[in-house]
Design an enzyme around this catalytic site. Sequence first.
Site, mmCIF file in Angstrom:
data_model
loop_
_atom_site.group_PDB
_atom_site.id
_atom_site.type_symbol
_atom_site.label_atom_id
_atom_site.label_comp_id
_atom_site.label_asym_id
_atom_site.label_seq_id
_atom_site.Cartn_x
_atom_site.Cartn_y
_atom_site.Cartn_z
ATOM 1 N N ARG A 20 0.829 -1.211 0.000
ATOM 2 C CA ARG A 20 0.000 0.000 0.000
ATOM 3 C C ARG A 20 0.864 1.264 0.000
ATOM 4 N NH1 ARG A 20 -3.646 -3.145 2.338
ATOM 5 N NH2 ARG A 20 -2.669 -3.097 4.378
ATOM 6 N N TYR A 61 0.047 4.382 -2.399
ATOM 7 C CA TYR A 61 -0.121 5.776 -1.979
ATOM 8 C C TYR A 61 0.840 6.687 -2.733
ATOM 9 C CZ TYR A 61 -2.851 3.621 1.734
ATOM 10 O OH TYR A 61 -3.782 2.892 2.421
ATOM 11 N N TYR A 87 -13.402 8.993 -0.190
ATOM 12 C CA TYR A 87 -14.590 8.746 0.631
ATOM 13 C C TYR A 87 -14.327 9.197 2.063
ATOM 14 C CZ TYR A 87 -12.825 4.470 2.927
ATOM 15 O OH TYR A 87 -12.129 3.585 3.689
ATOM 16 N N HIS A 134 -13.781 11.457 5.212
ATOM 17 C CA HIS A 134 -12.962 12.668 5.343
ATOM 18 C C HIS A 134 -11.607 12.320 4.733
ATOM 19 C CE1 HIS A 134 -10.489 15.810 6.953
ATOM 20 N NE2 HIS A 134 -11.435 16.303 7.733
ATOM 21 N N VAL A 175 -8.628 11.682 7.280
ATOM 22 C CA VAL A 175 -8.791 10.837 8.460
ATOM 23 C C VAL A 175 -8.342 9.407 8.149
ATOM 24 C CG1 VAL A 175 -10.505 9.820 10.035
ATOM 25 C CG2 VAL A 175 -10.609 12.247 9.478
ATOM 26 N N ALA A 209 -16.092 8.134 8.894
ATOM 27 C CA ALA A 209 -16.675 7.018 9.647
ATOM 28 C C ALA A 209 -16.779 7.403 11.121
ATOM 29 C CB ALA A 209 -15.821 5.771 9.473
ATOM 30 N N GLN A 230 -9.245 -0.118 11.008
ATOM 31 C CA GLN A 230 -8.616 -1.132 10.143
ATOM 32 C C GLN A 230 -8.355 -2.467 10.859
ATOM 33 O OE1 GLN A 230 -6.913 1.206 6.605
ATOM 34 N NE2 GLN A 230 -5.230 1.077 8.035
ATOM 35 N N ALA A 280 -20.645 1.998 8.850
ATOM 36 C CA ALA A 280 -21.588 3.030 8.412
ATOM 37 C C ALA A 280 -22.194 2.625 7.070
ATOM 38 C CB ALA A 280 -20.859 4.360 8.275
HETATM 39 N N1 SAM Z 1 -10.987 8.391 5.365
HETATM 40 C C1 SAM Z 1 -11.928 7.412 5.857
HETATM 41 C C2 SAM Z 1 -12.938 8.093 6.773
HETATM 42 O O1 SAM Z 1 -12.991 9.322 6.776
HETATM 43 O O2 SAM Z 1 -13.701 7.420 7.468
HETATM 44 C C3 SAM Z 1 -11.184 6.277 6.539
HETATM 45 C C4 SAM Z 1 -10.228 5.551 5.630
HETATM 46 S S1 SAM Z 1 -9.257 4.292 6.395
HETATM 47 C C5 SAM Z 1 -8.034 4.010 5.181
HETATM 48 C C6 SAM Z 1 -10.173 2.799 6.290
HETATM 49 C C7 SAM Z 1 -10.806 2.440 7.597
HETATM 50 O O3 SAM Z 1 -11.897 3.319 7.832
HETATM 51 C C8 SAM Z 1 -11.418 1.062 7.650
HETATM 52 O O4 SAM Z 1 -10.485 0.053 7.937
HETATM 53 C C9 SAM Z 1 -12.429 1.214 8.763
HETATM 54 O O5 SAM Z 1 -11.811 1.178 10.049
HETATM 55 C C10 SAM Z 1 -12.925 2.636 8.482
HETATM 56 N N2 SAM Z 1 -14.100 2.589 7.599
HETATM 57 C C11 SAM Z 1 -14.128 2.608 6.257
HETATM 58 N N3 SAM Z 1 -15.401 2.493 5.816
HETATM 59 C C12 SAM Z 1 -16.177 2.396 6.917
HETATM 60 C C13 SAM Z 1 -17.574 2.255 7.142
HETATM 61 N N4 SAM Z 1 -18.451 2.178 6.131
HETATM 62 N N5 SAM Z 1 -18.006 2.191 8.423
HETATM 63 C C14 SAM Z 1 -17.153 2.251 9.467
HETATM 64 N N6 SAM Z 1 -15.842 2.387 9.316
HETATM 65 C C15 SAM Z 1 -15.353 2.460 8.057
#
Ligand code: SAM
Length: 262
Positions: free
Chosen positions: A67, A71, A93, A95, A98, A125, A167, A208
Amino acid sequence: KGSLAIVGVGMTLGAHITPRARSRIENADVVFVAVSDPVVELWVQEMHPDVRSLQPLYGRESGEKSRQDTYREMVGVMLAEVRAGQRVCGAFYGHPGVFALAPHRAVEQARAEGYEAVMEPGVSAEDCLYADLGIDPGRTGCQHFEASQMMFYRRRVDPGAWLVVWQPAIAGDRGFRRFATGPAYLQVLVDVLAADYPLDHPCTIYEAATLPIQRPRIEQVALRDLPQAALSLASTLVLPPARPLQQNPDILARLAALDAAG
Ligand code: SAM
């Protein structure tokens, strides 16, 4: 002159995008998109004639790609267009800043090269879980950790506050290459958490809703059963406090002395 705008489109299709993020997408010369669902990608495509997916850069098919490389390439393709004089928008997707590496790096890199670069926040999330699970992070405090980082490094967890673990599905992946680790790795995460939480402590698996027709996934398991739970890349773990807040008598005494003196 080229410029870069990194925006968040929120978690739920059509529901969370800010007017500013939408306007950045619509007014760009080229849009790059990194979202978790192909339907969400189609929705972003409707906003602009030139939307390019960053999804293929993950190299999911080979299972070999780190990864870190993904990136770096994401930053590379966006910056190449900025250097070519384009107004570039990167739509991510949630923020974009975040638990996401490429968006911050892209903004830093563009600024370092003298280009204008901004980040527009989105609904993450984290925001969704406060609403869906009825949690106020200010009540006892709330700590956020990435699952693997909790395993690779010694951290001081405060079991008097909420704990959100991001994650968990790829917990313990040292090569940054995998899209799932599995029960044996989750068992190691449980052992790490067991230093601060009892094994029967409730863990909420939270997802979510990505589409407006879906409901969020909210499932509770005991900490000891986490290795057998079905976790996806969209799962986030939420652990409530395991003990009440402990008073700090020394500081309270100092404050009482100040009150008496004042
Ligand atoms: N930037 C994203 C955000 O603002 O939520 C987070 C990205 S991060 C690389 C990926 C992690 O975000 C996942 O492993 C999980 O912990 C969380 N995540 C992503 N999609 C999600 C969802 N639909 N519901 C809850 N957590 C989520």
